[in-house]
Enzyme design. Structure first.
Site, PDB file in Angstrom:
ATOM      1  N   LYS A  13       0.831  -1.207   0.000  1.00 45.78           N
ATOM      2  CA  LYS A  13       0.000   0.000   0.000  1.00 45.78           C
ATOM      3  C   LYS A  13       0.866   1.258   0.000  1.00 45.78           C
ATOM      4  CE  LYS A  13      -4.093  -1.972   0.502  1.00 45.78           C
ATOM      5  NZ  LYS A  13      -5.325  -1.860  -0.175  1.00 45.78           N
ATOM      6  N   LYS A  45      -3.784 -10.004  -7.292  1.00 42.40           N
ATOM      7  CA  LYS A  45      -5.021 -10.313  -6.574  1.00 42.40           C
ATOM      8  C   LYS A  45      -6.195  -9.470  -7.086  1.00 42.40           C
ATOM      9  CE  LYS A  45      -6.179  -8.648  -2.538  1.00 42.40           C
ATOM     10  NZ  LYS A  45      -6.634  -8.299  -1.197  1.00 42.40           N
ATOM     11  N   LYS A  53     -10.736  -4.698  -4.591  1.00 46.60           N
ATOM     12  CA  LYS A  53     -11.809  -3.728  -4.803  1.00 46.60           C
ATOM     13  C   LYS A  53     -11.315  -2.299  -4.982  1.00 46.60           C
ATOM     14  CE  LYS A  53     -13.295  -4.317  -0.080  1.00 46.60           C
ATOM     15  NZ  LYS A  53     -12.299  -3.732   0.826  1.00 46.60           N
TER      16      LYS A  53
END
Ligand code: ATP
Ligand code: LTN
Length: 337
Positions: free
Chosen positions: A117, A199, A202
């Site tokens: 992130k 992956k 969302k």
């Protein structure tokens, strides 16, 4: 002892940082539903985790309610399960602070989700993103959870939670139950339909790679027809995540939808190529998601009901969580208020 107290406890959560995906359904929610009868379950909407990356406030509010409707539509009965919004239970922030004093800088630096992130949000590497796993440890330990059903990517965070609990218990006695991760055998890591090496996620709704629970059937079918399969020369449906990542991902999805083993799927499509397989996977997903979408849409029209669910959930959660915080504060030596 009543039945509630004899059962072991589950806690899990999903942050409302985007619309729920097929990945979060197969990796987490489907198993929550399957475990719901056997355990005393707490399922959370992790809005405090969501704000570790910038969110539009109106969108976050909308998505949180929509996610609650989707939890229920997936089969989580609010009478049997405690469904609540994380920010409604102040004990989460309180315990997170206490636990942050028992978590090492080095441990947090090793978390792969933080590294990923941070790389993707280079302009906003805030302290919350770094201490995110401590808040997650608080979520789990507050309810003395025995089991934490999550996808593969969250295993490292549950292991850190165990290390923190162990460290705390070693000093203060048996305060926290040691939680175990529950990772499903199939569906623990659903990959993007467009880039099957990453992956399905969302917050990165790459063009056509991500299917959301509320997507329309025609959009789902388009995603599956265009799904990237493999560039090896053999156009056959065979499970081999090393050399056939795209098709193996589709096989996982089809297996979760139908309950069929990889062997059975190989036999079903033997002699047929990807052209026949891809729309069949799409159809299976459409049928899996149709009742969920219809029920979620119905629930979303009933705001008063959703409000009663999250209010009742917060009340029940706060009782249990408050008890743990009081115990921890006492152990730490804080003067009782
Ligand atoms: P974000 O992109 O905002 O980080 P996400 O799509 O990765 O979000 P999370 O909220 O992090 O979703 O995950 C919710 C739950 O679903 C977690 O238990 C996670 O492990 C699981 N999960 C998420 N994506 C997948 C996936 N592609 N395959 C299997 N499980 C998944
Ligand atoms: N970190 C998780 C979401 C999450 C969670 C939790 C999962 C927040 N708190 C507690 C299990 C238990 C994620 O990113 N998917």
């Amino acid at each position: 002892m009543d039945e509630q107290n004899r059962k072991k406890t589950i806690l899990s959560g999903i942050k409302p940082s985007g619309d729920l995906t097929l990945g979060s359904y197969m990796g987490a929610i489907k198993n929550w539903v399957e475990l719901a009868d056997e355990y005393n379950c707490y399922y959370m909407l992790a809005d405090m985790h969501a704000v570790t990356v910038r969110q539009d406030p109106a969108e976050l509010r909308r998505r949180t309610l929509s996610q609650l409707a989707q939890y229920i539509a997936c089969g989580l009965d609010p009478e049997k399960n405690t469904l609540f919004i994380q920010s409604h239970v102040p004990a989460h922030a309180e315990l997170a602070w206490a636990l942050s004093c028992y978590t090492m800088f080095g441990e947090l630096s090793r978390m792969t989700q933080f590294k990923d992130k941070a790389a993707k949000n280079a302009d906003n590497i805030n302290a919350g993103l770094f201490t995110y796993p401590v808040l997650m440890a608080a979520d789990i330990l507050l309810y003395q959870a025995d089991l934490v059903p999550v996808g593969e990517d969250q295993k490292q965070h549950v292991e850190l939670t165990r290390d923190i609990a162990h460290r705390f218990n070693a000093v203060y006695g048996d305060v926290f139950t040691m939680p175990e991760p529950f990772i499903p055998k199939t569906g623990a890591r659903i990959m993007s339909l467009q880039t099957p090496c990453s992956k399905m996620s969302k917050s990165e709704q790459d063009n056509g790679g991500c299917v959301c629970l509320l997507d329309k059937p025609e959009d789902i079918m388009r995603c599956f027809r265009r799904a990237v399969t493999d560039c090896d020369t053999v156009d056959c449906v065979r499970f081999d995540p090393e050399t056939k990542q795209g098709v193996s991902n589709l096989m996982q999805i089809y297996s979760v939808c139908t309950g069929k083993s990889f062997q059975q799927i190989q036999e079903e499509f033997s002699g047929l190529g990807y052209g026949a397989f891809k729309p069949r996977v799409g159809e299976a997903v459409v049928e899996l998601l149709r009742p969920i979408r219809e029920e979620a849409e119905r629930l979303l029209r009933d705001k008063a009901y959703l409000e009663s669910v999250y209010r009742d959930g917060a009340r029940r959660a706060a009782q249990v969580a408050g008890r743990t915080v009081r115990k921890v504060y006492k152990k730490l030596g804080f003067v009782q208020p």
